[in-house]
Design a protein around this motif. Structure first.
Motif, PDB file in Angstrom:
ATOM      1  N   GLU A 147       0.829  -1.204   0.000  1.00  0.00           N
ATOM      2  CA  GLU A 147       0.000   0.000   0.000  1.00  0.00           C
ATOM      3  C   GLU A 147       0.863   1.252   0.000  1.00  0.00           C
ATOM      4  O   GLU A 147       0.537   2.237  -0.673  1.00  0.00           O
ATOM      5  N   SER A 148       1.966   1.210   0.734  1.00  0.00           N
ATOM      6  CA  SER A 148       2.863   2.355   0.782  1.00  0.00           C
ATOM      7  C   SER A 148       3.487   2.621  -0.584  1.00  0.00           C
ATOM      8  O   SER A 148       3.602   3.769  -1.026  1.00  0.00           O
ATOM      9  N   GLU A 150       2.227   1.704  -3.556  1.00  0.00           N
ATOM     10  CA  GLU A 150       1.192   2.112  -4.504  1.00  0.00           C
ATOM     11  C   GLU A 150       0.774   3.564  -4.304  1.00  0.00           C
ATOM     12  O   GLU A 150       0.374   4.237  -5.259  1.00  0.00           O
ATOM     13  N   SER A 151       0.859   4.042  -3.080  1.00  0.00           N
ATOM     14  CA  SER A 151       0.482   5.425  -2.797  1.00  0.00           C
ATOM     15  C   SER A 151       1.612   6.408  -3.092  1.00  0.00           C
ATOM     16  O   SER A 151       1.407   7.617  -3.059  1.00  0.00           O
ATOM     17  N   ASN A 152       2.805   5.884  -3.372  1.00  0.00           N
ATOM     18  CA  ASN A 152       3.949   6.740  -3.679  1.00  0.00           C
ATOM     19  C   ASN A 152       3.934   7.107  -5.159  1.00  0.00           C
ATOM     20  O   ASN A 152       4.076   6.244  -6.019  1.00  0.00           O
ATOM     21  N   PRO A 153       3.766   8.391  -5.505  1.00  0.00           N
ATOM     22  CA  PRO A 153       3.680   8.778  -6.929  1.00  0.00           C
ATOM     23  C   PRO A 153       4.965   8.515  -7.703  1.00  0.00           C
ATOM     24  O   PRO A 153       4.940   8.444  -8.937  1.00  0.00           O
TER      25      PRO A 153
END
Length: 298
Positions: A147-148, A150-153
């Motif tokens: 999740e971390s 995937e949330s990192n652009p």
């Protein structure tokens, strides 16, 4: 009170054992990666054979122009799928190792808290009655790592993974690499070097064929370990490739380049085979000159 002390010790013993197992798993990260890395090396070398405009493509287009294009497309797509599979495996291995590190940190914090309570640690004693579910903890930690990411652009997708881009380059495709530090900084790369170019098989520092090639994980350039040590002995840390901006070259930055090892080995095998063929041809020519004539008896 004696019972509390025993449970407290058991809790610390179990935590210590878990930390030991976690350390073993973390230290085996490179071992876990050997499988996909080895598969990627073979895929890259096959991609070089199927590169756009290469000998195999030219031959097939002449021999079977009706089917060559579809055949080459299918094989290239298959290689890309293999590269994506390798990239996914590498990603999952990194997620697992990071999750184990996170769980290990949690255990260490719990142990420090239990040690601070000393003999009065009633909560630690009570908690020792139920064994921790470390497997579940690791699974939860893996989900958090995913999740971390995937949330990192700035996190690259599988399609932009180094393994996938590297294979596409070897197929002769134009690819764009996004800089990790600047989203607007795109670098267009195309594979312009033939797989049989002897210069790419030699260390840019020593000028000799690679014996122990290592590749920079930052700029992607390859050097022989001996050459790199020579560079460091002169207190130089800039990549020797002209135009490269990597100014912080170090041993911790490089990894073994198995693909280059295979390329050098293949080149030397071809050279030896060519030399043997040449020697054999010369021997046959000498035999013809010495005994190739005929004597006619009248």
């Amino acid at each position: 009170m004696a019972r509390g002390r025993n449970n407290n010790r058991a809790s610390h013993g179990e935590g210590g054992g878990a930390i030991h197992v976690a350390n073993m798993a973390i230290n085996k990260e490179n071992d876990y990666k050997q499988g996909p890395k080895g598969m990627q090396v073979r895929a890259n070398m096959t991609a070089e054979l199927l590169t756009a405009g290469g000998d195999i493509e030219n031959f097939l287009m002449e021999a079977d122009p009706d089917n060559a294009e579809s055949f080459l497309l299918a094989q290239r797509n298959r290689l890309k799928a293999i590269a994506e599979g390798n990239a996914k495996q590498m990603d999952e291995i990194e997620n697992f190792v990071q999750a184990v590190k996170d769980v290990r940190s949690d255990i260490q914090r719990q142990n420090q808290g239990s040690a601070a309570t000393g003999e009065n640690g009633e909560e630690a004693a009570a908690g020792a009655d139920e064994a921790p579910d470390y497997e579940r903890s690791i699974q939860d930690a893996i989900e958090k790592v995913r999740e971390s990411k995937e949330s990192n652009p700035n996190h690259a997708s599988i399609e932009d993974h180094e393994m996938v881009l590297s294979l596409r380059e070897k197929l002769g495709e134009k690819v764009k690499k996004r800089s990790r530090n600047d989203d607007d900084d795109d670098l267009e790369i195309v594979n312009n070097v033939g797989s049989d170019d002897v210069h790419v098989l030699k260390c840019p520092i020593t000028g000799m064929f690679f014996e122990d090639p290592v590749r920079s994980k930052v700029c992607g350039h390859t050097y022989d370990r001996k050459g790199l040590n020579q560079l460091f002995s002169m207190r130089k840390t800039k990549c020797p490739i002209p135009g490269c901006s990597n100014n912080g070259l170090s041993l911790s930055q490089v990894e073994v380049d198995d693909e280059m090892k295979l390329k050098v080995r293949r080149h030397k095998t071809r050279e030896e085979a060519a030399k043997k063929k040449k020697d054999l041809d010369e021997t046959m020519d000498d035999d013809d000159e010495q005994g190739g004539g005929y004597t006619v008896l009248e």
